[in-house]
Structure formats: C-alpha cells, structure tokens
Design a protein around this motif. Structure first.
Motif, PDB file in Angstrom:
ATOM      1  N   ALA A  25       0.890  -1.152  -0.065  1.00  0.00           N
ATOM      2  CA  ALA A  25       0.100   0.106   0.111  1.00  0.00           C
ATOM      3  C   ALA A  25       0.967   1.243   0.071  1.00  0.00           C
ATOM      4  N   LEU A  26       1.754   1.128   0.785  1.00  0.00           N
ATOM      5  CA  LEU A  26       2.855   2.415   0.804  1.00  0.00           C
ATOM      6  C   LEU A  26       3.632   2.640  -0.509  1.00  0.00           C
ATOM      7  N   TRP A  27       4.180   1.044  -0.783  1.00  0.00           N
ATOM      8  CA  TRP A  27       5.041   1.343  -1.851  1.00  0.00           C
ATOM      9  C   TRP A  27       4.238   1.958  -3.348  1.00  0.00           C
ATOM     10  N   PHE A  28       3.014   1.473  -3.426  1.00  0.00           N
ATOM     11  CA  PHE A  28       2.611   1.801  -4.744  1.00  0.00           C
ATOM     12  C   PHE A  28       1.539   3.098  -4.850  1.00  0.00           C
ATOM     13  N   THR A  29       1.597   3.958  -3.421  1.00  0.00           N
ATOM     14  CA  THR A  29       0.816   5.136  -3.334  1.00  0.00           C
ATOM     15  C   THR A  29       2.307   6.366  -3.007  1.00  0.00           C
ATOM     16  N   GLY A 116       9.234  -2.718 -14.138  1.00  0.00           N
ATOM     17  CA  GLY A 116      10.033  -3.769 -13.733  1.00  0.00           C
ATOM     18  C   GLY A 116      10.603  -3.120 -12.552  1.00  0.00           C
ATOM     19  N   ALA A 117      11.171  -1.946 -12.410  1.00  0.00           N
ATOM     20  CA  ALA A 117      11.859  -1.477 -11.246  1.00  0.00           C
ATOM     21  C   ALA A 117      11.286  -1.184 -10.269  1.00  0.00           C
ATOM     22  N   VAL A 118       9.968  -0.550 -10.341  1.00  0.00           N
ATOM     23  CA  VAL A 118       9.141  -0.138  -9.470  1.00  0.00           C
ATOM     24  C   VAL A 118       8.235  -1.546  -8.793  1.00  0.00           C
ATOM     25  N   PHE A 123       8.573  -6.394  -4.924  1.00  0.00           N
ATOM     26  CA  PHE A 123       8.417  -7.770  -4.679  1.00  0.00           C
ATOM     27  C   PHE A 123       9.818  -8.258  -3.958  1.00  0.00           C
ATOM     28  N   LEU A 124      10.679  -7.614  -4.380  1.00  0.00           N
ATOM     29  CA  LEU A 124      12.009  -8.078  -3.638  1.00  0.00           C
ATOM     30  C   LEU A 124      12.012  -7.823  -2.158  1.00  0.00           C
ATOM     31  N   VAL A 125      11.743  -6.440  -1.948  1.00  0.00           N
ATOM     32  CA  VAL A 125      11.518  -6.168  -0.606  1.00  0.00           C
ATOM     33  C   VAL A 125      10.595  -6.801   0.242  1.00  0.00           C
TER      34      VAL A 125
END
Length: 138
Positions: A25-29, A116-118, A123-125
C-alpha cells in the motif's frame, strides 16, 4: 513436504501477510505512486477506483506467498536471520524480480523497465520482509 504445512507458524504467516500488504500500500502510493503511474502510462488520468479486488486481491496473494515461504523455509531448515535474508534475496531476485520484469516487457506496457524497477523492487523487498518476519515470529 506436505507434513511441513502442519508445522508452520501461522502467527508468522499472518505477520508476513500484513507486512506485505502494508508495504505494498505504501510502495505503490506514498513511496513510488507517481513513478508507478508514469510506468503504466496513466499520468494525467484520474486514479483507479479502489474496488474490492484491488484491496483483497493483493492481500490474498500475499497470504499465499507467505504460506509458500513458510513451507519452503521450514523444509529447508531456515531458522536464523542470516539464512532468512539469504533466502529472501535469492527468491526475490531469482524469481520475483525476474518474473515481474518479464511480465512488464510486453507491447501493452508503455515503460516496461520502469514498471519492472518499481514493481520488481517491491516484490524483492516484500520477499525479504516476509522471510525475515517468518524467522523472527516462530
């Protein structure tokens, strides 16, 4: 392998699932919302309406991923932070990042490498967070 399912810590699975959901939620906002919108070619457009699938879907996927991580980590005997970190990085880079980047490389994605980077870095983190929580909460 299936006898391992009964041996996993469901509190760890729950923490992993919630951790990935909050991070997503935080990552993509807040963290990368603008970059993600740009990667999708949606800059200047109204935001997507948050329907139940956009909330429940990632949560259910995180639950399934958390269970899979717990089963694999238990079967592999991963029970310390160093091994949990190594597992999270190997799975994260070897499967999650590569699959995400490969998914983004298609004619419908206007900026596949940014996507891919975002997404891949999320997904890595998230994979590392999941594996560490599963080691810590057992």
């Amino acid at each position: 392998m299936f006898n391992v399912i009964g041996q996993i810590n469901w509190l760890g699975v729950a923490a992993s699932t919630v951790g990935m959901a909050v991070l997503g939620a935080l990552w993509f906002t807040a963290f990368f919302g603008k970059a993600y919108t740009y990667a999708l070619g949606r800059e200047g457009q109204p935001p997507f309406k948050m329907t139940p699938i956009f909330i429940a879907g990632p949560f259910v996927c995180g639950l399934v991923a958390s269970i899979a991580n717990a089963v694999l980590m238990r079967a592999l005997g991963i029970d310390n932070l160093g091994d949990g970190l190594a597992y999270g990085l190997i799975v994260g880079i070897g499967f999650l990042v590569t699959t995400t980047v490969n998914t983004g490389i298609n004619p419908n994605m206007p900026r596949p490498l940014l996507y891919g980077a975002v997404s891949g870095s999320y997904f890595l983190v998230a994979g590392v967070v999941s594996s560490l929580l599963l080691v810590l909460i057992r």
